[in-house]
Design a protein around this motif. Structure first.
Motif, mmCIF file in Angstrom:
data_model
loop_
_atom_site.group_PDB
_atom_site.id
_atom_site.type_symbol
_atom_site.label_atom_id
_atom_site.label_comp_id
_atom_site.label_asym_id
_atom_site.label_seq_id
_atom_site.Cartn_x
_atom_site.Cartn_y
_atom_site.Cartn_z
ATOM 1 N N HIS A 91 2.572 6.558 -9.907
ATOM 2 C CA HIS A 91 3.441 6.898 -8.786
ATOM 3 C C HIS A 91 3.784 8.374 -8.780
ATOM 4 O O HIS A 91 3.853 9.005 -7.748
ATOM 5 C CB HIS A 91 4.730 6.080 -8.845
ATOM 6 C CG HIS A 91 4.574 4.705 -8.299
ATOM 7 N ND1 HIS A 91 4.462 3.601 -9.089
ATOM 8 C CD2 HIS A 91 4.515 4.259 -7.039
ATOM 9 C CE1 HIS A 91 4.338 2.527 -8.331
ATOM 10 N NE2 HIS A 91 4.373 2.902 -7.081
ATOM 11 N N HIS A 127 3.804 1.688 -1.210
ATOM 12 C CA HIS A 127 4.504 1.917 -2.470
ATOM 13 C C HIS A 127 3.611 1.822 -3.700
ATOM 14 O O HIS A 127 4.066 2.090 -4.808
ATOM 15 C CB HIS A 127 5.667 0.930 -2.606
ATOM 16 C CG HIS A 127 6.759 1.192 -1.620
ATOM 17 N ND1 HIS A 127 6.874 0.510 -0.444
ATOM 18 C CD2 HIS A 127 7.769 2.091 -1.630
ATOM 19 C CE1 HIS A 127 7.918 0.968 0.237
ATOM 20 N NE2 HIS A 127 8.469 1.933 -0.454
ATOM 21 N N GLY A 128 2.360 1.469 -3.511
ATOM 22 C CA GLY A 128 1.484 1.360 -4.660
ATOM 23 C C GLY A 128 1.931 0.241 -5.583
ATOM 24 O O GLY A 128 2.201 0.461 -6.762
ATOM 25 N N ASP A 129 2.007 -0.964 -5.050
ATOM 26 C CA ASP A 129 2.535 -2.071 -5.847
ATOM 27 C C ASP A 129 1.609 -2.478 -6.982
ATOM 28 O O ASP A 129 2.065 -2.939 -8.025
ATOM 29 C CB ASP A 129 2.829 -3.273 -4.946
ATOM 30 C CG ASP A 129 4.126 -3.083 -4.163
ATOM 31 O OD1 ASP A 129 4.846 -2.090 -4.432
ATOM 32 O OD2 ASP A 129 4.420 -3.925 -3.296
ATOM 33 N N GLU A 187 0.839 -1.198 0.000
ATOM 34 C CA GLU A 187 0.000 0.000 0.000
ATOM 35 C C GLU A 187 0.876 1.252 0.000
ATOM 36 O O GLU A 187 0.601 2.226 -0.707
ATOM 37 C CB GLU A 187 -0.916 -0.019 1.222
ATOM 38 C CG GLU A 187 -1.903 1.138 1.241
ATOM 39 C CD GLU A 187 -2.760 1.153 2.506
ATOM 40 O OE1 GLU A 187 -2.820 0.140 3.223
ATOM 41 O OE2 GLU A 187 -3.351 2.205 2.788
#
Lengths: 257, 267
Positions: free
Chosen positions: B131, A145-147, A143
């Motif tokens: 990101h 790192h936004g995998d 969560e």
């Protein structure tokens, strides 16, 4: 070089002047002051647990190491985290700096994401005031790192008012009174891993206060997008170089346990 | 990244400028910037005024008309404005994706700052873009009148949750934008309500059926929201953070919304 020195001088002057003016203009709670802009609720912990700094497992360093990108390597940076945590009453945890180092001959790269345990990570607000929301920085590394694409699109819960220092302070960001300190050293790519190219992204693995550059993220999620851990490079590794673009050599600390 | 890397004077200038702007007073959230007019570039704004009937916006047509009306008042009526809202599929009626309604970009805000270059930048269509994030944030997510949207910790008045107070002020936390959308900007495909019945409902859950907190449940009137200031909700998503307590106007402030939403110019 001449240009950039002149620029630094001008900016320093401008920032000081503005600080004086704005300090007089604003009466409201300032970032950098104690958190609790809604008024601290002393002694009331979250979920019925007594408030205690010992519950904190995430913070932004309130001060840098003072020598720009030279943090004394990862060991020095970790020690800085541990010392600040101890002074704040959270020395019961083992603390790690969220920093990557790049591969060198005979020395493998170290990924920031592999150093910080598994979460969940709680900030000062939850530890001290029992904030019912906005205090869990992330449940886990995926969560944070936004995998997955959806996780990356949503983002983590690390934002300006949740990314508090170990003293509960909000780090000055864009729009706040100077000095702005929102460029947080990470040396890390978006995914939390070390860079694999030949350029310096880590102030020579956190030992240089002169040449090189460091990748930074923004604690207020404002600047070249909204990344907390990988927005842009610094102009150099000296303390003045970091300060010239809205940094102070601060970094994120996470408890691994 | 290249911009920041190559920037010496530019970035210094920006920071100095921010400082100077601050010294002169960046408007407090909710305040109208004195004497400022919308940039002719403006192709994005947050609605400065709510419609006032909860999640009932009069459907997409009503929501678009509200965008257009506010744009007209701001001198931007030369463009075609659409609300950033999805609707869910119904028998004989396909779903509509918010991302398919807003043109191709780039989109600029009240002061002419870019919000996103294109649809992929806006939504983070690739892991790298996701990101990095778009340029929508607290200081750029301005209304058609140039206001910063009040968010968490700005005023932090307990009455921010009470519609009877909220309706009397523009200085309450109101950072929840209706979207009815998933993070990628598409409509939800499950069978529960995420759009206040395609923006026609002002109903709240029946007593006793409101289990599930802010999550949508079968038969529970609900709207998905996001935050222009990226602050809150457990993830800070600009377009898809969580649901609401219900669809009535009184229900929206309970989680710090008033029924505002994003408007984009398609041309």
């Amino acid at each position: 070089m001449k240009t950039s020195a002149a620029c630094v001088a001008f900016v320093s002057f401008a920032l000081v002047a503005v600080a004086l003016v704005s300090a007089q203009q604003r009466g409201q709670p300032q970032p950098g002051g104690q958190a609790g802009q809604t008024g601290p609720v002393a002694g009331r912990g979250g979920r019925g647990v007594p408030a205690s700094p010992a519950r904190m497992t995430f913070f932004v360093t309130s001060v840098g190491a003072g020598k720009g990108g030279d943090l004394g390597g990862l060991a020095g940076a970790d020690a800085h985290c541990q010392a600040l945590a101890t002074a704040a009453g959270a020395g019961n945890h083992t603390w790690r700096a969220y920093l990557s180092t790049q591969a060198r001959p005979g020395q493998p790269a170290v990924n920031a994401r592999d150093r910080i345990g598994t979460g969940p990570w709680y900030n000062w607000g939850w530890a001290q005031r029992g904030d019912p929301q906005n205090a869990v920085i992330s449940q886990d590394s995926g969560e944070l790192h936004g995998d997955t694409l959806v996780q990356a699109q949503r983002g983590s819960n690390l934002f300006k008012q949740s990314a508090l220092t170990e003293k509960g302070q909000v780090v000055h960001g864009i729009g706040d009174p100077p000095p702005i300190q929102h460029e947080i050293l990470t040396g890390t790519n978006w995914d939390g891993r070390a860079f694999t190219d030949n350029a310096d992204h880590t102030c020579n693995n956190w030992t240089s206060s002169t040449t090189g550059a460091a990748q930074v993220g923004h604690s207020d999620r404002i600047g070249n997008g909204s990344s907390w851990n990988s927005s842009n490079a610094t102009k150099g590794c000296s303390q003045p170089a970091l300060e010239s673009t809205g940094g102070a050599g601060l970094f994120y600390c996470f408890a691994v346990n | 990244m290249t911009t920041m890397k190559s920037c010496t004077l530019g970035l210094c200038g920006t920071i100095a400028l921010s400082g100077l702007l601050y010294g002169q007073g960046i408007p407090k959230p909710g305040e109208y910037p004195l004497g400022a007019k919308a940039s002719p570039m403006m192709s994005f704004f947050v609605t400065s005024e709510f419609i006032g009937d909860g999640g009932n916006l009069g459907g997409l047509a009503g929501a678009d008309a509200h965008c257009q009306q506010l744009a007209n008042a701001a001198g931007a009526g030369n463009r075609t404005w659409h609300a950033y809202l999805s609707t869910q599929a119904r028998p004989g009626q396909p779903a509509v994706n918010a991302r398919d309604r807003i043109g191709k970009g780039p989109w600029y805000n009240f002061t002419g700052e870019v919000i996103a270059r294109d649809l992929a930048h806006l939504h983070g269509d690739t892991p790298e873009l996701a990101h990095q994030g778009n340029n929508l944030n607290k200081l750029t997510g301005l209304t058609d009148k140039g206001q910063i949207v009040p968010g968490l910790y700005d005023y932090a008045d307990a009455r921010d949750n009470d519609w009877e107070y909220v309706r009397t002020t523009r200085f309450s936390n109101r950072h929840e934008m209706l979207t009815g959308s998933q993070p990628d900007g598409t409509a939800f495909t499950d069978n529960v309500d995420h759009t206040c019945n395609n923006w026609t409902s002002n109903k709240d859950p029946e007593p006793g059926t409101a289990t599930g907190g802010l999550n949508a449940n079968d038969g529970r009137p609900n709207a998905q929201i996001g935050f222009p200031d990226r602050n809150g909700g457990g993830n800070g998503s600009w377009n898809s953070s969580h649901g609401t307590r219900g669809c009535s106007q009184k229900a929206l402030p309970m989680t710090h919304g008033v029924g505002m939403y994003y408007c984009f110019a398609t041309n």
